[in-house]
Design a protein around this motif. Structure first.
Motif, PDB file in Angstrom:
ATOM      1  N   GLU A  53      39.581  43.139  37.196  1.00  0.00           N
ATOM      2  CA  GLU A  53      38.375  43.648  37.834  1.00  0.00           C
ATOM      3  C   GLU A  53      37.307  42.564  37.829  1.00  0.00           C
ATOM      4  O   GLU A  53      37.109  41.883  36.830  1.00  0.00           O
ATOM      5  CB  GLU A  53      37.860  44.874  37.091  1.00  0.00           C
ATOM      6  CG  GLU A  53      38.874  45.985  36.921  1.00  0.00           C
ATOM      7  CD  GLU A  53      38.398  47.019  35.916  1.00  0.00           C
ATOM      8  OE1 GLU A  53      37.195  47.336  35.901  1.00  0.00           O
ATOM      9  OE2 GLU A  53      39.240  47.488  35.127  1.00  0.00           O
ATOM     10  N   MET A  54      36.625  42.424  38.959  1.00  0.00           N
ATOM     11  CA  MET A  54      35.544  41.460  39.046  1.00  0.00           C
ATOM     12  C   MET A  54      34.390  42.080  39.804  1.00  0.00           C
ATOM     13  O   MET A  54      34.600  42.740  40.830  1.00  0.00           O
ATOM     14  CB  MET A  54      35.998  40.183  39.750  1.00  0.00           C
ATOM     15  CG  MET A  54      34.930  39.082  39.727  1.00  0.00           C
ATOM     16  SD  MET A  54      35.472  37.563  40.572  1.00  0.00           S
ATOM     17  CE  MET A  54      35.064  38.002  42.256  1.00  0.00           C
ATOM     18  N   ALA A  55      33.188  41.876  39.299  1.00  0.00           N
ATOM     19  CA  ALA A  55      31.986  42.373  39.962  1.00  0.00           C
ATOM     20  C   ALA A  55      31.091  41.192  40.271  1.00  0.00           C
ATOM     21  O   ALA A  55      30.779  40.392  39.391  1.00  0.00           O
ATOM     22  CB  ALA A  55      31.253  43.375  39.082  1.00  0.00           C
ATOM     23  N   ALA A  56      30.689  41.073  41.537  1.00  0.00           N
ATOM     24  CA  ALA A  56      29.789  39.992  41.949  1.00  0.00           C
ATOM     25  C   ALA A  56      29.052  40.416  43.203  1.00  0.00           C
ATOM     26  O   ALA A  56      29.644  40.983  44.124  1.00  0.00           O
ATOM     27  CB  ALA A  56      30.573  38.712  42.217  1.00  0.00           C
ATOM     28  N   GLY A  57      27.765  40.140  43.232  1.00  0.00           N
ATOM     29  CA  GLY A  57      26.989  40.452  44.420  1.00  0.00           C
ATOM     30  C   GLY A  57      26.978  41.919  44.775  1.00  0.00           C
ATOM     31  O   GLY A  57      26.895  42.300  45.943  1.00  0.00           O
ATOM     32  N   GLY A  58      27.086  42.792  43.776  1.00  0.00           N
ATOM     33  CA  GLY A  58      27.075  44.214  44.039  1.00  0.00           C
ATOM     34  C   GLY A  58      28.406  44.761  44.501  1.00  0.00           C
ATOM     35  O   GLY A  58      28.517  45.954  44.809  1.00  0.00           O
ATOM     36  N   THR A  59      29.426  43.928  44.574  1.00  0.00           N
ATOM     37  CA  THR A  59      30.757  44.353  45.007  1.00  0.00           C
ATOM     38  C   THR A  59      31.729  44.273  43.844  1.00  0.00           C
ATOM     39  O   THR A  59      31.749  43.295  43.114  1.00  0.00           O
ATOM     40  CB  THR A  59      31.277  43.460  46.156  1.00  0.00           C
ATOM     41  OG1 THR A  59      30.358  43.518  47.239  1.00  0.00           O
ATOM     42  CG2 THR A  59      32.639  43.925  46.622  1.00  0.00           C
ATOM     43  N   ARG A  60      32.544  45.312  43.692  1.00  0.00           N
ATOM     44  CA  ARG A  60      33.547  45.334  42.632  1.00  0.00           C
ATOM     45  C   ARG A  60      34.933  45.428  43.258  1.00  0.00           C
ATOM     46  O   ARG A  60      35.156  46.246  44.148  1.00  0.00           O
ATOM     47  CB  ARG A  60      33.318  46.511  41.694  1.00  0.00           C
ATOM     48  CG  ARG A  60      34.332  46.589  40.548  1.00  0.00           C
ATOM     49  CD  ARG A  60      34.044  47.795  39.661  1.00  0.00           C
ATOM     50  NE  ARG A  60      32.762  47.657  39.005  1.00  0.00           N
ATOM     51  CZ  ARG A  60      32.564  46.995  37.863  1.00  0.00           C
ATOM     52  NH1 ARG A  60      33.588  46.399  37.258  1.00  0.00           N
ATOM     53  NH2 ARG A  60      31.371  46.916  37.330  1.00  0.00           N
ATOM     54  N   ASP A 117      25.665  32.421  39.333  1.00  0.00           N
ATOM     55  CA  ASP A 117      25.779  32.870  37.951  1.00  0.00           C
ATOM     56  C   ASP A 117      27.237  33.128  37.585  1.00  0.00           C
ATOM     57  O   ASP A 117      28.098  33.289  38.452  1.00  0.00           O
ATOM     58  CB  ASP A 117      24.955  34.146  37.747  1.00  0.00           C
ATOM     59  CG  ASP A 117      23.479  33.926  38.067  1.00  0.00           C
ATOM     60  OD1 ASP A 117      22.954  32.849  37.708  1.00  0.00           O
ATOM     61  OD2 ASP A 117      22.871  34.831  38.669  1.00  0.00           O
ATOM     62  N   ALA A 118      27.495  33.203  36.303  1.00  0.00           N
ATOM     63  CA  ALA A 118      28.845  33.504  35.838  1.00  0.00           C
ATOM     64  C   ALA A 118      29.249  34.910  36.277  1.00  0.00           C
ATOM     65  O   ALA A 118      28.428  35.820  36.357  1.00  0.00           O
ATOM     66  CB  ALA A 118      28.908  33.385  34.319  1.00  0.00           C
ATOM     67  N   VAL A 119      30.509  35.068  36.579  1.00  0.00           N
ATOM     68  CA  VAL A 119      31.050  36.345  37.031  1.00  0.00           C
ATOM     69  C   VAL A 119      31.801  36.998  35.879  1.00  0.00           C
ATOM     70  O   VAL A 119      32.575  36.344  35.176  1.00  0.00           O
ATOM     71  CB  VAL A 119      32.003  36.138  38.228  1.00  0.00           C
ATOM     72  CG1 VAL A 119      32.616  37.464  38.668  1.00  0.00           C
ATOM     73  CG2 VAL A 119      31.257  35.484  39.394  1.00  0.00           C
ATOM     74  N   ALA A 120      31.558  38.282  35.687  1.00  0.00           N
ATOM     75  CA  ALA A 120      32.261  39.023  34.642  1.00  0.00           C
ATOM     76  C   ALA A 120      33.623  39.450  35.166  1.00  0.00           C
ATOM     77  O   ALA A 120      33.730  40.108  36.201  1.00  0.00           O
ATOM     78  CB  ALA A 120      31.449  40.243  34.232  1.00  0.00           C
ATOM     79  N   VAL A 121      34.673  39.056  34.456  1.00  0.00           N
ATOM     80  CA  VAL A 121      36.046  39.400  34.835  1.00  0.00           C
ATOM     81  C   VAL A 121      36.696  40.136  33.673  1.00  0.00           C
ATOM     82  O   VAL A 121      36.716  39.643  32.550  1.00  0.00           O
ATOM     83  CB  VAL A 121      36.866  38.141  35.183  1.00  0.00           C
ATOM     84  CG1 VAL A 121      38.298  38.522  35.526  1.00  0.00           C
ATOM     85  CG2 VAL A 121      36.228  37.378  36.334  1.00  0.00           C
TER      86      VAL A 121
END
Length: 280
Positions: free
Chosen positions: A69-76, A245-249
């Protein structure tokens, strides 16, 4: 023999960014399978978790399911995989399913992945690649160390991250897919893990220690009575070159059906694509 005594016997993303952006845009000690493992409440939790990779080698092989799962820019987005893995040969095969694109279009073709020490082979990856050709990636050169590459974490690499486990706490007994497990939570140091890992993963984990936003990886792991991983969830802080920014994975690996037959044949040189991969 008491449970405490049993404890003591147990001593001793170039391509990742590409796959995820498509959606958005060693150790020689082997634990014998069947040897009961304590729960770590007597202070040995870190030892038990660090030995989880050895227990998998003792189990020889398993089936696997992965989720990233990755969330970035309001998209998951969530990328899922399923396949088999041979822990002794460190070879595996996964079918990775990409999610629908942001417009809701039909999901893309599954990416077929073959995992091997130092290499990842992918089919159906990249525009312009012939349907019968594989793309080969040298995982030792990846800044994520093949922990995020291709939308799936190599199951044995996921286990060897735990060789750097520290500040481990025993959470309690739970159930994973009908199997009684012991839940542990902690943080793994990728620098330490790379030093303790097998030859096949040492360089890759060292690269991840330098390439991730931090070398500290929070985890939750669920071990059965033989010390084998049934489920492990890592939370990586990943810089993919596409975001400021760093992306949470969050990467989750489920292992089951231990001892399942595994026959992974790597592609011949003629089957590997040598041309340029266009962005889809």
């Amino acid at each position: 023999m008491t449970e405490r005594q049993q404890h003591r016997r147990w001593r001793g993303a170039g391509v990742a960014a590409g796959v995820l952006c498509v959606c958005l845009a060693g150790s020689g000690c082997v634990a014998e399978s069947g040897a009961a493992v304590g729960d770590g409440r007597d202070g040995d939790a870190e030892v038990i978790v660090r030995r989880a990779a050895d227990a998998l080698v003792g189990a020889r092989s398993s089936k696997a399911r992965t989720s990233m799962e990755m969330a970035a820019g309001g998209t998951r987005v969530t990328i899922r995989g399923e396949g088999v893995y041979d822990f002794r040969k460190q070879r595996g095969r996964l079918k990775v399913l990409l999610p629908q694109d942001p417009a809701g279009a039909t999901a893309q073709r599954p990416i077929m992945e073959l995992l091997a020490p130092g290499a990842l082979f992918m089919k159906n990856r990249g525009a312009g690649v012939p349907a019968d050709k594989w793309v080969r990636v040298d995982t030792r050169s990846l800044s994520d160390g093949n922990l995020v590459t291709g939308g799936a974490t190599d199951p044995f690499a996921a286990a060897e991250v735990l060789r750097g486990a520290r500040t481990v706490t025993y959470v309690g007994e739970e159930d994973v897919a009908g199997t009684a497990v012991r839940h542990y939570r902690g943080t793994a140091d990728l620098v330490v893990a790379s030093r303790e890992a097998s030859e096949g993963n040492s360089e890759a984990l060292a690269a991840a220690a330098k390439g991730f936003a931090t070398s500290e990886v929070p985890f939750d792991v669920y071990l059965d009575e033989d010390g084998r991983i049934r489920k492990v969830r890592h939370r990586f802080s990943f810089v993919n070159g596409q975001q400021k920014d760093a992306v949470a994975v969050a990467s989750t690996t489920l292992l089951y059906d231990f001892g399942a037959p595994v026959d992974v044949r790597l592609p011949d040189g003629d089957d590997i694509y040598a041309g340029k991969i266009a962005e889809e």
